[in-house]
Scaffold this active site. Structure first.
Site, PDB file in Angstrom:
ATOM      1  N   ALA A  71       0.833  -1.199   0.000  1.00 24.79           N
ATOM      2  CA  ALA A  71       0.000   0.000   0.000  1.00 24.79           C
ATOM      3  C   ALA A  71       0.868   1.250   0.000  1.00 24.79           C
ATOM      4  O   ALA A  71       2.014   1.245   0.467  1.00 24.79           O
ATOM      5  CB  ALA A  71      -0.914   0.001   1.228  1.00 24.79           C
ATOM      6  N   GLY A 120       0.427  -5.129   0.799  1.00 29.13           N
ATOM      7  CA  GLY A 120      -0.646  -5.198  -0.180  1.00 29.13           C
ATOM      8  C   GLY A 120      -0.239  -5.872  -1.471  1.00 29.13           C
ATOM      9  O   GLY A 120      -1.075  -6.464  -2.157  1.00 29.13           O
ATOM     10  N   GLU A 123      -0.693  -9.397  -0.790  1.00 24.77           N
ATOM     11  CA  GLU A 123      -2.128  -9.679  -0.757  1.00 24.77           C
ATOM     12  C   GLU A 123      -2.715  -9.770  -2.167  1.00 24.77           C
ATOM     13  O   GLU A 123      -3.642 -10.547  -2.419  1.00 24.77           O
ATOM     14  CB  GLU A 123      -2.835  -8.610   0.068  1.00 24.77           C
ATOM     15  CG  GLU A 123      -2.559  -8.789   1.559  1.00 24.77           C
ATOM     16  CD  GLU A 123      -2.922  -7.576   2.392  1.00 24.77           C
ATOM     17  OE1 GLU A 123      -3.719  -7.733   3.336  1.00 24.77           O
ATOM     18  OE2 GLU A 123      -2.405  -6.474   2.124  1.00 24.77           O
ATOM     19  N   GLU A 143       3.213  -5.393   7.588  1.00 25.11           N
ATOM     20  CA  GLU A 143       2.397  -4.357   8.211  1.00 25.11           C
ATOM     21  C   GLU A 143       2.640  -4.223   9.717  1.00 25.11           C
ATOM     22  O   GLU A 143       2.621  -3.119  10.265  1.00 25.11           O
ATOM     23  CB  GLU A 143       0.910  -4.634   7.960  1.00 25.11           C
ATOM     24  CG  GLU A 143       0.479  -4.500   6.509  1.00 25.11           C
ATOM     25  CD  GLU A 143       0.582  -5.803   5.716  1.00 25.11           C
ATOM     26  OE1 GLU A 143      -0.007  -5.876   4.632  1.00 25.11           O
ATOM     27  OE2 GLU A 143       1.256  -6.742   6.199  1.00 25.11           O
TER      28      GLU A 143
END
Length: 269
Positions: A71, A120, A123, A143
């Site tokens: 992210a 991310g 992910e 994270e």
């Protein structure tokens, strides 16, 4: 031979190799971090590719040394400073919508993991249907190291990919792991030399693209919808998907060709 249908504005580039679409994240200066702009472009691209009957499989990769470093934390920090509602609306939900869209996409999406796949980015790999990593790929659920938890579906999909205990350890330590460990865990399907990554992914994509597309879509739907169902519910989902395929021209052609000992000719109907 890959052909480019025209200029694609940054931060995303789309090219075609026959019936395979190649989607490339093009923010190398930011390690292809998933900003809301990039997420929006990806969602728009998926909408267009779903409606394009000429596209039967999709490969997704990153430009530069990263698949995606995760992210865009710098961009999301102001939203987090406002509070939970703002952070959820502008940080968590866009990423969850993207990974849910990828996971439920009716055409196969294959990740070509060319480098860093952190947060991310990892992910996104978890959400794809098939993943191939280069030997130089590196993964992390990092994270926890910045005081948050996975927000693009990682707390839910990683355990489904690699098992609860392995996922828990990776999420709670935030450590990096290499492509070979990702393969052992089941996060990726293959590990290949860097130079073989795109040829391998395109080979898989072309092979799947040669199959009857309605049957491919039905299989993807049954797998996705059934993965969290009890066995009885999963079998009912499989039955319903099969019933949808039986009247198609390609199903009749495929079974007839098998009986007649000839190659089938699929037309997508």
């Amino acid at each position: 031979m890959i052909s480019d249908p025209g200029h694609q504005p940054a931060p995303l580039h789309i090219a075609r190799d026959g019936s395979v679409a190649i989607v490339t994240l093009t923010r190398p200066e930011a390690l292809n971090a998933l900003s809301n702009e990039l997420i929006g472009r990806l969602m728009d691209a998926l909408d267009a590719l779903e409606l394009d009957d000429g596209v039967r499989a999709i490969a997704i990769t990153g430009r530069g040394r990263a698949f995606s470093a995760g992210a865009d934390i710098k961009g999301f920090l102001p939203h987090m400073r406002v509070g939970p509602r703002e952070a959820v609306a502008h940080f968590l939900r866009p990423g969850q919508r993207l990974t849910a869209r990828v996971e439920a996409f009716p055409k196969p999406i294959i990740a070509a993991v060319n480098g860093l796949a952190f947060g991310g980015g990892c992910e996104l790999v978890e959400a794809t249907h098939i993943a191939v990593a280069s030997t130089s790929a590196v993964f992390a659920k990092a994270e926890i190291n910045i005081g948050i938890i996975p927000t693009f579906g990682g707390t839910q999909r990683l355990p489904r990919n690699v098992g609860r205990k392995a996922a828990t350890e990776l999420i709670l330590t935030g450590r990096r792991f290499d492509a070979e460990e990702a393969l052992r865990l089941g996060l990726v399907n293959q590990v290949v030399p860097d130079e073989a990554l795109m040829p391998t992914v395109l080979g898989i994509a072309r092979d799947i693209a040669s199959k009857p597309p309605l049957s491919v879509s039905a299989a993807l739907s049954a797998i996705h919808r059934g993965q969290d169902a009890a066995i009885e519910g999963g079998l009912a989902i499989e039955e319903a998907s099969f019933a949808v395929i039986v009247p198609t021209r390609d199903a009749l052609e495929g079974v007839t060709a098998f009986v007649e000992k000839r190659a089938p000719h699929f037309v997508g109907r």
